[in-house]
Design an enzyme around this catalytic site. Structure first.
Site, mmCIF file in Angstrom:
data_model
loop_
_atom_site.group_PDB
_atom_site.id
_atom_site.type_symbol
_atom_site.label_atom_id
_atom_site.label_comp_id
_atom_site.label_asym_id
_atom_site.label_seq_id
_atom_site.Cartn_x
_atom_site.Cartn_y
_atom_site.Cartn_z
ATOM 1 N N CYS A 117 0.814 -1.229 0.000
ATOM 2 C CA CYS A 117 0.000 0.000 0.000
ATOM 3 C C CYS A 117 0.840 1.268 0.000
ATOM 4 O O CYS A 117 0.331 2.339 -0.324
ATOM 5 C CB CYS A 117 -0.930 0.030 1.198
ATOM 6 S SG CYS A 117 -2.127 -1.295 1.184
ATOM 7 N N HIS A 258 -3.566 7.194 2.939
ATOM 8 C CA HIS A 258 -3.905 5.879 2.399
ATOM 9 C C HIS A 258 -5.312 5.524 2.867
ATOM 10 O O HIS A 258 -5.655 5.720 4.027
ATOM 11 C CB HIS A 258 -2.895 4.840 2.888
ATOM 12 C CG HIS A 258 -3.257 3.438 2.506
ATOM 13 N ND1 HIS A 258 -3.666 3.111 1.224
ATOM 14 C CD2 HIS A 258 -3.305 2.288 3.219
ATOM 15 C CE1 HIS A 258 -3.924 1.821 1.185
ATOM 16 N NE2 HIS A 258 -3.728 1.295 2.379
ATOM 17 N N ASN A 288 -10.080 -0.228 -0.032
ATOM 18 C CA ASN A 288 -8.618 -0.156 -0.001
ATOM 19 C C ASN A 288 -8.072 -0.653 -1.343
ATOM 20 O O ASN A 288 -8.163 -1.837 -1.649
ATOM 21 C CB ASN A 288 -8.096 -1.025 1.157
ATOM 22 C CG ASN A 288 -6.583 -0.979 1.283
ATOM 23 O OD1 ASN A 288 -5.885 -0.457 0.411
ATOM 24 N ND2 ASN A 288 -6.078 -1.539 2.368
HETATM 25 N N1 ACO Z 1 -18.374 -8.899 8.981
HETATM 26 C C1 ACO Z 1 -18.795 -9.198 10.218
HETATM 27 N N2 ACO Z 1 -17.961 -9.508 11.211
HETATM 28 C C2 ACO Z 1 -16.649 -9.557 10.950
HETATM 29 C C3 ACO Z 1 -16.132 -9.237 9.662
HETATM 30 C C4 ACO Z 1 -17.058 -8.929 8.666
HETATM 31 N N3 ACO Z 1 -16.673 -8.613 7.399
HETATM 32 N N4 ACO Z 1 -14.790 -9.352 9.708
HETATM 33 C C5 ACO Z 1 -14.459 -9.688 10.954
HETATM 34 N N5 ACO Z 1 -15.578 -9.815 11.719
HETATM 35 C C6 ACO Z 1 -15.680 -10.174 13.125
HETATM 36 C C7 ACO Z 1 -14.504 -10.958 13.623
HETATM 37 O O1 ACO Z 1 -14.675 -12.344 13.341
HETATM 38 C C8 ACO Z 1 -14.517 -10.660 15.086
HETATM 39 O O2 ACO Z 1 -15.488 -11.499 15.691
HETATM 40 P P1 ACO Z 1 -15.264 -12.089 17.182
HETATM 41 O O3 ACO Z 1 -15.179 -10.872 18.066
HETATM 42 O O4 ACO Z 1 -16.490 -12.900 17.388
HETATM 43 O O5 ACO Z 1 -13.992 -12.855 17.118
HETATM 44 C C9 ACO Z 1 -15.051 -9.235 15.159
HETATM 45 O O6 ACO Z 1 -15.677 -8.988 13.899
HETATM 46 C C10 ACO Z 1 -13.987 -8.166 15.419
HETATM 47 O O7 ACO Z 1 -12.870 -8.382 14.563
HETATM 48 P P2 ACO Z 1 -11.605 -7.443 14.632
HETATM 49 O O8 ACO Z 1 -10.556 -7.986 13.737
HETATM 50 O O9 ACO Z 1 -11.244 -7.180 16.060
HETATM 51 O O10 ACO Z 1 -12.200 -6.078 14.025
HETATM 52 P P3 ACO Z 1 -11.503 -4.687 13.909
HETATM 53 O O11 ACO Z 1 -12.317 -3.688 14.618
HETATM 54 O O12 ACO Z 1 -10.027 -4.752 14.206
HETATM 55 O O13 ACO Z 1 -11.648 -4.382 12.357
HETATM 56 C C11 ACO Z 1 -10.324 -4.437 10.337
HETATM 57 C C12 ACO Z 1 -11.054 -5.244 11.405
HETATM 58 C C13 ACO Z 1 -11.341 -3.571 9.625
HETATM 59 C C14 ACO Z 1 -9.676 -5.396 9.363
HETATM 60 C C15 ACO Z 1 -9.266 -3.546 10.993
HETATM 61 O O14 ACO Z 1 -8.502 -4.308 11.893
HETATM 62 C C16 ACO Z 1 -8.331 -2.875 10.017
HETATM 63 O O15 ACO Z 1 -8.727 -1.976 9.290
HETATM 64 N N6 ACO Z 1 -7.038 -3.236 10.021
HETATM 65 C C17 ACO Z 1 -6.013 -2.551 9.266
HETATM 66 C C18 ACO Z 1 -6.111 -2.786 7.785
HETATM 67 C C19 ACO Z 1 -4.970 -2.049 7.115
HETATM 68 O O16 ACO Z 1 -4.717 -0.900 7.372
HETATM 69 N N7 ACO Z 1 -4.212 -2.747 6.292
HETATM 70 C C20 ACO Z 1 -3.024 -2.140 5.754
HETATM 71 C C21 ACO Z 1 -3.131 -1.798 4.377
HETATM 72 S S1 ACO Z 1 -3.537 -3.166 3.362
HETATM 73 C C22 ACO Z 1 -2.170 -3.533 2.319
HETATM 74 O O17 ACO Z 1 -1.078 -3.138 2.516
HETATM 75 C C23 ACO Z 1 -2.449 -4.528 1.228
#
Ligand code: ACO
Length: 331
Positions: A117, A258, A288
């Site tokens: 990214c 980003h 993204n």
């Molecule tokens: N729909 C419903 N529920 C979901 C989904 C979904 N699509 N995805 C995950 N959940 C659930 C999980 O299973 C978890 O359930 P549990 O509590 O029963 O175990 C719950 O939601 C919470 O999951 P978390 O991973 O804690 O959610 P979080 O608030 O951290 O959000 C996210 C997840 C959006 C992926 C976030 O962590 C994020 O944005 N991370 C950074 C992404 C990023 O910046 N990447 C870098 C760039 S990408 C690149 O370089 C290619």
């Protein structure tokens, strides 16, 4: 500053989004998710998806054409094309070579760059160095991805996050010494590579039937851990930009971040004490798009007239590698 005293100007921007749009409601029919979950956790409402016949170079070509047109630069005069992508057309030759062929830039050198990214910030930095050293005078930098082809559409934790697109910028030497790229800042931490990666597909684990059956050629992400590192590292890198340029609170007119997650964007804006009106947000409609995200958002802001001559603009990105970086530009 390079020995030449030249400053690199972004003479034109361009972008391209494939026609097909996938909304959160479409995803509700594919995996166990809801529009409410996706919107509240990420800020994403919809993303674009490339048509089956479109490869990354096709998207990159359209974005590049737009940037060349705005800059008034003839492709035949280009010296260099850099395409930042983690989803190249082939593992070789480069996607940049296909862009070169498509636009008829036969004088140019061309190569790909992979910093996930953060790829566009890395490409912009390299293009800037070629211009400031006096080596080249017309450089096309592109960030382009067809990420939807590398997702596990059964994994709700990743498939809802990403989209396809391309953004581009034409770099030329500036004439007044004021406008242009003021500083760039690049970082990487390979010790956390497996937080966000594709296990199979190239030399570590070539494509096999078993790898495909286990979907090991798709994006794997430990989202929560990536999130925490992203917020910390982006806060550090914007501090670095402030320190390096002696910036005060009112010196940043726009943040072009980003576009991975609205909550990460808001955290960086809070750190900079910037109201959200000064932050370019496209994650809601683009998702993204990895290396394409910053140049896509930049082009939207430039073409809509939000970013204008004289504005000071901070670009930042964070992604796989892990990598992160920033660029400070006077428009
Ligand atoms: N729909 C419903 N529920 C979901 C989904 C979904 N699509 N995805 C995950 N959940 C659930 C999980 O299973 C978890 O359930 P549990 O509590 O029963 O175990 C719950 O939601 C919470 O999951 P978390 O991973 O804690 O959610 P979080 O608030 O951290 O959000 C996210 C997840 C959006 C992926 C976030 O962590 C994020 O944005 N991370 C950074 C992404 C990023 O910046 N990447 C870098 C760039 S990408 C690149 O370089 C290619």
């Amino acid at each position: 500053m390079a020995a030449t005293g030249i400053r690199t100007v972004i003479a034109g921007t361009g972008s391209y989004l494939p026609e097909k749009v996938i909304t959160n409601f479409d995803l509700e029919k594919m995996v166990d998710t809801t529009d409410e979950w996706i919107l509240s956790r990420t800020g994403i409402r919809e993303r674009h998806m490339a048509a089956p016949e479109q490869a990354t170079s096709d998207l990159a070509t359209e974005a590049g054409r737009g940037a060349l047109e705005m800059a008034g630069v003839d492709p035949a005069d280009l010296d260099l094309i850099i395409v930042a992508t983690l989803t190249p057309d082939h593992y070789f030759p480069s996607t940049a070579g296909f862009v070169q062929r498509n636009i008829g830039a036969m004088k140019a050198a061309a190569f790909d760059l992979e910093a996930a990214c953060t790829g566009f910030i890395y490409a912009l930095t390299i293009g800037d160095l070629f211009i400031r050293s006096g080596t080249y005078s017309k450089v096309l930098v592109i960030g382009a991805e067809v990420l939807t082809r590398f997702l596990n559409w059964e994994d709700r934790e990743t498939c809802v996050l990403f989209g396809d697109g391309a953004g581009a910028a034409v770099l030329v030497p500036g004439s007044d010494g004021k406008k242009g790229i003021i500083s760039t800042h690049l970082h990487s931490d390979g010790s956390m590579a497996e937080l966000l990666y594709a296990p199979a597909g190239v030399s570590r684990m070539p494509i096999t039937k078993e790898a495909i059956d286990q979907k090991l050629n798709t994006v794997k992400m430990r989202g929560n851990e990536v999130f925490k590192v992203a917020v910390t590292r982006l806060s550090e890198v914007v501090d670095e930009v402030i320190q390096a340029n002696g910036l005060g609170e009112d010196d940043i007119d726009f943040l072009v971040p980003h576009q991975a997650n609205l909550r990460i964007i808001q955290a960086t804006a809070r750190k900079l004490k910037l109201p959200m009106e000064k932050v370019i947000v496209t994650v809601d409609v683009h998702g993204n798009t990895s290396a394409a995200s910053v140049p896509l958002a930049l082009d939207v802001a430039v073409r809509s007239g939000r970013i204008k001559e004289g504005d000071q603009v901070l670009l930042e990105a964070f992604g796989g590698g892990l990598t992160w970086g920033a660029a400070f530009v006077r428009w």
